[in-house]
Design an enzyme around this catalytic site. Structure first.
Site, PDB file in Angstrom:
ATOM      1  N   ASP A  92       0.868  -1.168   0.000  1.00 29.79           N
ATOM      2  CA  ASP A  92       0.000   0.000   0.000  1.00 29.79           C
ATOM      3  C   ASP A  92       0.906   1.219   0.000  1.00 29.79           C
ATOM      4  OD1 ASP A  92      -2.228   1.639   0.082  1.00 29.79           O
ATOM      5  OD2 ASP A  92      -3.216   0.507   1.672  1.00 29.79           O
ATOM      6  N   TRP A  93       0.329   2.357  -0.347  1.00 33.12           N
ATOM      7  CA  TRP A  93       1.110   3.572  -0.550  1.00 33.12           C
ATOM      8  C   TRP A  93       1.572   4.132   0.805  1.00 33.12           C
ATOM      9  CZ3 TRP A  93      -0.353   1.071  -4.374  1.00 33.12           C
ATOM     10  CH2 TRP A  93      -0.243   1.483  -5.702  1.00 33.12           C
TER      11      TRP A  93
END
Length: 718
Positions: free
Chosen positions: A267-268
């Protein structure tokens, strides 16, 4: 002549699939990876979010649009760049930075889950995938299926409910639909991403057996059905280790026992160390959001020194290439026209399939003779609410109404409340031309009640906005709406309440309302569908994919762990309920919910014939469903395991949506997944031989007569 996107992408995807069948993706990936330089290999293992934020500026290559993610390709080897888009509920346009770029805004994940309809999930997935491809994107960050363990989780609206069979099945079919269009889909967020509060530092603590029988089972079912090209790991910790650096989850379970062939992307902003590569992470995405570009020069230096094996880097690269080729991505996608009108019809059908009629004391459907109707609240004069965060879509059906509540920090845009055009009020006026339908915004409960007292009936629209990065503090409707509804009920006994929410809510006014409709976040065509259901043009067929508690005290954690603490404060979230999520926990504790999992009413009546069962390689259940009413409609018969050798329990083991005209019957046969009968013990699935009782049910609280079958003992590995 305008090209219809849906047809053109279908034909293209069929051609791509035929090509991939003749060129094995594993062999092609290995062949190309062997030709790469070390720098080229490292280059595929990280990507930017091609948007500059204050303090997080990043150099964006020319021609790369504002979107979720970008990884450069390798032109000399014909490896295309990776362009990712947020797309849980349609193609996102972050901050509306792509000027005038719109997309079809689908209903929320919970509404899709309420449909109990895998075919609908696949159709939605294909439509969103087609739009991604038409906009030039080849990776879709969808496939959200974390189980709803807490009814205050701000992202529950994106997900698919509390049951692993239901969530995994629908997620898998949505992924299958997306990838049929030549676009990779992720499945996310792996794993046990149960709350948004302190999501970077919350440690989800759970026993291994319980995790296997609940959240991981849902992910496994989704992966088996959809074969997603990538798995996105989560922000949170699981049993003491960050999900994106969790050797047990990524290496042992996902890549080892499950033999998953795709790649794991972060995930970012979820990567804390270069060591995550050894723990099973293949790609660091949105690396400018992390403290360091770990999978850039730090990784290259460790590879050069021999501290990270080159074979591990090659494995990560091959996994990425393998997924690209398996889905049929061999080049870049040029922008194509999109038939938004055709796609709007799919959004309309989706909303029709999942809106739930919770209560009806005979007031619905509205009679054509209805005369003086007051509509109150919920911005019903304009449109319908949607959830916030990375899944937010700029709808194709007109300019939205945006409410700016005020916030700060990099995620300030996530706090924007967006109402999609398409007024339920206008749709009701069109459907009931002989009626006088007036509107009050509900700002003053006293004023609204005064008008309500003079109306024949009142339709109150209540909203509760939910979004990524934040959880609800309670299950109550915000901004005094419970008080407003109570005032309306006191003024007029003919009250209908329409709920646009992203979670379950408490209803202190329930006994005074004659009908309650759960519309969720119904997407850009939702205003029309709400009117269609209220007037009877559409027969409601949704069933609850989550349990509605009478009080938060019925859940394992009445206090939300970490709520109010400073960002990045470590907190443990003990999932002591284990696999007894939602309705399973209610049954185990003997609690009575406000509305049960699987509940939903119809304007017709259905009867269920006797249930029969036989055991073989799996348990086969057979029964008949009949429409005993006078309207066509859809039923969702549900099958539950309720007793195992004297142990009382509840597990959904089968469901099927069936559409019937009045008087029509259909006999259905369903085979039970053996994992739903088993427990996870000592590294294996184990079915205890003996007497198993199954019921055919309308919900998790309304059972038919049980049928007992003797099931043989069985033990097996993943």
């Amino acid at each position: 002549m305008r090209v219809l996107l849906t047809l053109s992408c279908l034909l293209a995807s069929q051609s791509l699939m035929a090509q991939s069948a003749t060129d094995d993706p594993d062999a092609k990936a290995a062949r190309l990876e062997a030709q790469m330089t070390d720098a080229e290999r490292i280059g595929l293992l990280s990507g930017i979010m091609p948007i500059s934020f204050p303090g997080l500026e990043v150099k964006v290559p020319q021609g790369v649009p504002p979107t979720a993610g970008y990884v450069p390709g390798i032109a000399r080897l014909g490896i295309p760049p990776q362009l990712s888009t947020d797309a849980s509920l349609g193609i996102a346009n972050p901050g509306q930075l792509r000027k005038a770029d719109v997309a079809t805004a689908m209903p929320s994940g919970l509404l899709l889950a309420s449909s109990f309809d895998p075919a609908l999930a696949e159709r939605i997935g294909a439509t969103v995938g087609a739009e991604a491809r038409a906009k030039g994107f080849n990776i879709l960050l969808g496939g959200g299926m974390n189980l709803a363990r807490d009814p205050r989780n701000g992202r529950n609206f994106e997900y698919l409910g509390e049951d692993p069979l239901l969530a995994g099945t629908l997620a898998g079919h949505a992924i299958r639909g997306t990838q049929s269009q030549g676009v990779i889909s992720t499945i996310k967020h792996f794993a046990l991403n149960g709350q948004e509060t302190l999501r970077h530092t919350a440690d989800s603590v759970i026993a291994e057996s319980a995790l296997r029988e609940s959240d991981l089972l849902g992910f496994k079912i989704g992966i088996e059905i959809g074969q997603p090209g990538a798995v996105m790991c989560a922000y949170n910790l699981v049993n003491g280790y960050k999900a994106c650096g969790n050797d047990h989850l990524l290496n042992r379970v996902l890549k080892g026992e499950w033999r998953y062939k795709g790649w794991v992307m972060s995930d970012w902003g979820a990567v804390d160390d270069v060591s995550y590569l050894k723990a099973g992470l293949d790609q660091q995405m949105g690396y400018q959001l992390d403290k360091q570009h770990w999978f850039g020069q730090p990784l290259a230096d460790l590879v050069a020194k021999g501290d990270v094996p080159k074979d591990r880097v090659s494995d990560a690269v091959r996994r990425i290439l393998r997924s690209l080729f398996a889905v049929g991505i061999t080049g870049t996608y040029e922008p194509q026209p999109i038939d938004y009108k055709a796609h709007a019809q799919i959004a309309l059908d989706a909303a029709r399939g999942g809106i739930v009629l919770l209560k009806n004391d005979g007031i619905l459907p509205l009679a054509a003779t209805a005369r003086n109707i007051l509509v109150v609240g919920g911005n019903a004069d304009f449109g319908v609410l949607s959830g916030g965060g990375s899944s937010q879509v700029t709808p194709s059906n007109g300019a939205p109404r945006i409410v700016e509540p005020g916030s700060d920090g990099p995620t300030a845009l996530f706090s924007r409340q967006l109402y999609m055009a398409g007024s339920p009020l206008a749709a009701l006026r069109k459907a009931l031309p002989a009626a006088t339908i007036s509107f009050q915004n509900g700002y003053s409960p006293e004023a609204a009640a005064a008008y309500a007292a003079r109306a024949d009936m009142v339709i109150a629209f209540a909203t509760k906005w939910e979004g990524e990065g934040m959880d609800s503090g309670s299950l109550a409707l915000p901004q005094g709406q419970d008080q407003l509804i109570s005032a309306l009920a006191a003024a007029n006994p003919n009250l209908v309440v329409v709920l646009e929410t992203g979670n379950a809510v408490t209803m202190p006014w329930l006994e005074k309302a004659k009908a309650v409709v759960q519309a969720w976040y119904p997407g850009q065509e939702g205003g029309q569908v709400v009117a269609d259901i209220l007037t009877g043009k559409v027969n409601p067929s949704g069933r609850l994919p989550i349990t509605y508690p009478a009080s938060i005290d019925q859940y394992p954690r009445a206090a939300l762990p970490g709520l109010g603490l400073p960002d990045r404060t470590p907190v443990k979230v003990a999932y002591d309920e284990g696999a007894a999520v939602g309705y399973r926990g209610f049954a185990k504790a003997g609690e009575t919910p406000l509305f049960a999992f699987g509940h939903g009413l119809s304007y017709t009546r259905f009867s269920h014939g006797p249930l029969s069962a036989r055991a073989g390689a799996s348990v086969r259940l057979r029964f008949t469903v009949r429409n005993a009413g006078d309207r066509a409609g859809a039923d969702v018969p549900q099958l539950y395991l309720v007793d195992r050798n004297g142990e009382k329990l509840q597990r959904l083991v089968g469901f099927q949506k069936v559409v019937l005209v009045p008087g029509e019957s259909r006999t259905l046969t369903l085979d039970v997944d053996n994992r739903l009968l088993a427990d996870w013990k000592d590294g294996s699935w184990s079915i205890a031989g003996g007497r198993y009782s199954f019921v055919l049910s309308e919900s998790a609280a309304k059972f038919g007569k049980p049928v007992i079958v003797r099931v043989p003992a069985k033990t097996w590995k993943e």
